[in-house]
Motif scaffolding. Structure first.
Motif, PDB file in Angstrom:
ATOM      1  N   LEU A 246       0.825  -1.203   0.000  1.00 30.07           N
ATOM      2  CA  LEU A 246       0.000   0.000   0.000  1.00 30.07           C
ATOM      3  C   LEU A 246       0.862   1.256   0.000  1.00 30.07           C
ATOM      4  CD1 LEU A 246      -2.794   1.245   0.128  1.00 30.07           C
ATOM      5  CD2 LEU A 246      -2.688   1.114   2.612  1.00 30.07           C
ATOM      6  N   ILE A 247       1.855   1.309   0.873  1.00 28.44           N
ATOM      7  CA  ILE A 247       2.728   2.486   0.908  1.00 28.44           C
ATOM      8  C   ILE A 247       3.501   2.613  -0.395  1.00 28.44           C
ATOM      9  CG2 ILE A 247       4.655   3.574   2.104  1.00 28.44           C
ATOM     10  CD1 ILE A 247       3.744   2.270   4.647  1.00 28.44           C
ATOM     11  N   PHE A 248       3.915   1.487  -0.959  1.00 33.55           N
ATOM     12  CA  PHE A 248       4.634   1.505  -2.233  1.00 33.55           C
ATOM     13  C   PHE A 248       3.787   2.126  -3.335  1.00 33.55           C
ATOM     14  CE2 PHE A 248       5.236  -1.153  -6.167  1.00 33.55           C
ATOM     15  CZ  PHE A 248       6.263  -0.386  -6.676  1.00 33.55           C
ATOM     16  N   PHE A 249       2.559   1.636  -3.494  1.00 33.96           N
ATOM     17  CA  PHE A 249       1.708   2.134  -4.569  1.00 33.96           C
ATOM     18  C   PHE A 249       1.309   3.591  -4.349  1.00 33.96           C
ATOM     19  CE2 PHE A 249       0.582  -2.492  -5.183  1.00 33.96           C
ATOM     20  CZ  PHE A 249       1.180  -2.597  -6.422  1.00 33.96           C
ATOM     21  N   ILE A 250       0.969   3.960  -3.106  1.00 35.70           N
ATOM     22  CA  ILE A 250       0.514   5.329  -2.837  1.00 35.70           C
ATOM     23  C   ILE A 250       1.653   6.329  -3.007  1.00 35.70           C
ATOM     24  CG2 ILE A 250      -0.267   6.867  -1.000  1.00 35.70           C
ATOM     25  CD1 ILE A 250      -2.124   4.745  -0.039  1.00 35.70           C
ATOM     26  N   SER A 251       2.828   6.033  -2.448  1.00 37.45           N
ATOM     27  CA  SER A 251       3.942   6.975  -2.559  1.00 37.45           C
ATOM     28  C   SER A 251       4.446   7.072  -3.996  1.00 37.45           C
ATOM     29  CB  SER A 251       5.075   6.560  -1.623  1.00 37.45           C
ATOM     30  OG  SER A 251       5.490   5.230  -1.879  1.00 37.45           O
ATOM     31  N   ALA A 252       4.515   5.938  -4.697  1.00 41.11           N
ATOM     32  CA  ALA A 252       4.935   5.983  -6.107  1.00 41.11           C
ATOM     33  C   ALA A 252       3.940   6.779  -6.943  1.00 41.11           C
ATOM     34  CB  ALA A 252       5.076   4.563  -6.648  1.00 41.11           C
ATOM     35  N   GLU A 253       2.660   6.638  -6.638  1.00 41.89           N
ATOM     36  CA  GLU A 253       1.657   7.411  -7.373  1.00 41.89           C
ATOM     37  C   GLU A 253       1.809   8.906  -7.115  1.00 41.89           C
ATOM     38  OE1 GLU A 253      -3.212   7.894  -7.558  1.00 41.89           O
ATOM     39  OE2 GLU A 253      -2.319   6.004  -6.924  1.00 41.89           O
ATOM     40  N   TYR A 254       2.093   9.264  -5.891  1.00 38.87           N
ATOM     41  CA  TYR A 254       2.252  10.681  -5.576  1.00 38.87           C
ATOM     42  C   TYR A 254       3.470  11.262  -6.299  1.00 38.87           C
ATOM     43  CZ  TYR A 254       2.740  14.952  -2.878  1.00 38.87           C
ATOM     44  OH  TYR A 254       2.851  16.267  -2.500  1.00 38.87           O
TER      45      TYR A 254
ATOM     46  N   ILE B 223      11.406   2.393  -1.985  1.00 39.38           N
ATOM     47  CA  ILE B 223      12.315   2.718  -0.876  1.00 39.38           C
ATOM     48  C   ILE B 223      11.525   3.251   0.316  1.00 39.38           C
ATOM     49  CG2 ILE B 223      14.175   4.250  -0.159  1.00 39.38           C
ATOM     50  CD1 ILE B 223      15.290   4.051  -2.997  1.00 39.38           C
ATOM     51  N   PHE B 224      10.575   4.142   0.055  1.00 41.27           N
ATOM     52  CA  PHE B 224       9.741   4.665   1.132  1.00 41.27           C
ATOM     53  C   PHE B 224       8.971   3.528   1.803  1.00 41.27           C
ATOM     54  CE2 PHE B 224       8.984   9.334   1.584  1.00 41.27           C
ATOM     55  CZ  PHE B 224      10.134   9.733   0.930  1.00 41.27           C
ATOM     56  N   ALA B 225       8.391   2.650   1.014  1.00 42.26           N
ATOM     57  CA  ALA B 225       7.593   1.555   1.570  1.00 42.26           C
ATOM     58  C   ALA B 225       8.457   0.607   2.384  1.00 42.26           C
ATOM     59  CB  ALA B 225       6.893   0.797   0.436  1.00 42.26           C
ATOM     60  N   LEU B 226       9.645   0.308   1.895  1.00 39.39           N
ATOM     61  CA  LEU B 226      10.543  -0.600   2.618  1.00 39.39           C
ATOM     62  C   LEU B 226      10.961   0.001   3.949  1.00 39.39           C
ATOM     63  CD1 LEU B 226      11.790  -3.400   2.041  1.00 39.39           C
ATOM     64  CD2 LEU B 226      13.826  -2.210   1.227  1.00 39.39           C
ATOM     65  N   GLN B 227      11.249   1.296   3.958  1.00 35.35           N
ATOM     66  CA  GLN B 227      11.668   1.958   5.192  1.00 35.35           C
ATOM     67  C   GLN B 227      10.531   1.987   6.211  1.00 35.35           C
ATOM     68  OE1 GLN B 227      14.834   3.288   5.939  1.00 35.35           O
ATOM     69  NE2 GLN B 227      13.926   3.399   7.979  1.00 35.35           N
ATOM     70  N   HIS B 228       9.338   2.361   5.758  1.00 36.87           N
ATOM     71  CA  HIS B 228       8.185   2.396   6.647  1.00 36.87           C
ATOM     72  C   HIS B 228       7.890   1.019   7.230  1.00 36.87           C
ATOM     73  CE1 HIS B 228       6.603   6.417   6.720  1.00 36.87           C
ATOM     74  NE2 HIS B 228       6.651   6.526   5.414  1.00 36.87           N
ATOM     75  N   THR B 229       7.873  -0.004   6.379  1.00 35.21           N
ATOM     76  CA  THR B 229       7.536  -1.345   6.839  1.00 35.21           C
ATOM     77  C   THR B 229       8.586  -1.877   7.801  1.00 35.21           C
ATOM     78  OG1 THR B 229       6.487  -1.725   4.687  1.00 35.21           O
ATOM     79  CG2 THR B 229       6.871  -3.653   6.068  1.00 35.21           C
TER      80      THR B 229
END
Length: 251
Positions: A46-54, A96-102
């Motif tokens: 979810l974080i991967f798709f949302i941040s990449a979309e932004y 990268i954002f999603a990996l860090q958050h998770t």
């Protein structure tokens, strides 16, 4: 434009499928359970798709700025290779954002139970049941992400302001039509940023299950649902292609 729309469609499909597929399966089986690994994967995707979309929306605002304000330089500034590199950067930054958050969220134990007041594994809800040390570390990273998101938002608004100034100088109906097409895009981006930031940074004193649900739907479900209408169905060529497809199916 069509290349970026393809990437946006894939990201929208991925984000809304990550949220709703498990929720629909739980509704069919009359359960609300999800495994620890499944929750971690859901948060990562979810974080991967949302941040990449932004990040992609930020790139698309620059693409429209160059196409409208500097059309003679479009081929030089945004050739095929540059578009591919920019899209790859959006996907890579999102991962990268999603990996860090998770990693920050699931590297520490949870001290306050294992029940989430949400229909999917939402990051703010997970932080509520985490230990204080893990919450503090993730909250610090959220503050850093907020600065990045705000910087991108300022860039998007600045790009659309320049676009508005350019198209409103066109003394024809075409100029006003182009300006009206930009307004819904900016509105959806503003809704996504404001509700997403509010969901992550709102104080616990004003939190409630009904408010959390409404805010979550506004930033996670509504933008992917309306993006195809805003970015595609207002395009005459795509509208014509859809009409031909529907005519062929029902004839």
């Amino acid at each position: 434009m069509y290349f970026f729309l393809l990437n946006l469609s894939l990201l929208d499909l991925g984000s809304i499928s990550t949220i709703l597929s498990k929720s629909m399966a739980n509704s069919l089986w009359n359960t609300r359970d999800i495994s620890y690994a499944g929750c971690a994967v859901q948060v990562l995707l979810l974080i991967f798709f949302i941040s990449a979309e932004y990040f992609l929306l930020t790139i698309m605002s620059y693409d429209r700025y160059v196409a409208i304000c500097k059309p003679l330089h479009y081929g030089t500034l945004l050739g095929s290779r540059a578009c591919v590199h920019m899209a790859a950067a959006a996907w890579g930054s999102g991962f990268i954002f999603a990996l860090q958050h998770t990693a920050n969220t699931f590297s520490q134990p949870f001290c306050h139970g294992n029940a989430l007041d949400q229909f999917f594994c939402e990051l703010p809800q997970i932080l509520k049941i985490s230990c204080s040390a893990a919450y503090l570390r993730e909250f610090q990273f959220l503050i850093f992400c907020a600065f990045v998101i705000f910087g991108c938002f300022v860039f998007i608004v600045g790009s659309y302001v320049q676009i508005f100034r350019a198209v409103l100088r066109i003394p024809s109906e075409q100029g006003r039509h182009k300006a009206s097409m930009c307004l819904p895009r900016l509105a959806v981006v503003s809704l996504f940023i404001s509700t997403g930031t509010f969901a992550c940074l709102k104080p616990p004193s004003i939190s409630s299950p009904s408010l959390d649900l409404v805010v979550t739907v506004l930033y996670s479900v509504l933008p992917p649902a309306v993006n195809p209408l805003i970015y595609s169905m207002r395009n005459q060529k795509l509208k014509g292609a859809v009409c031909k497809l529907l005519t062929g199916c029902f004839s």
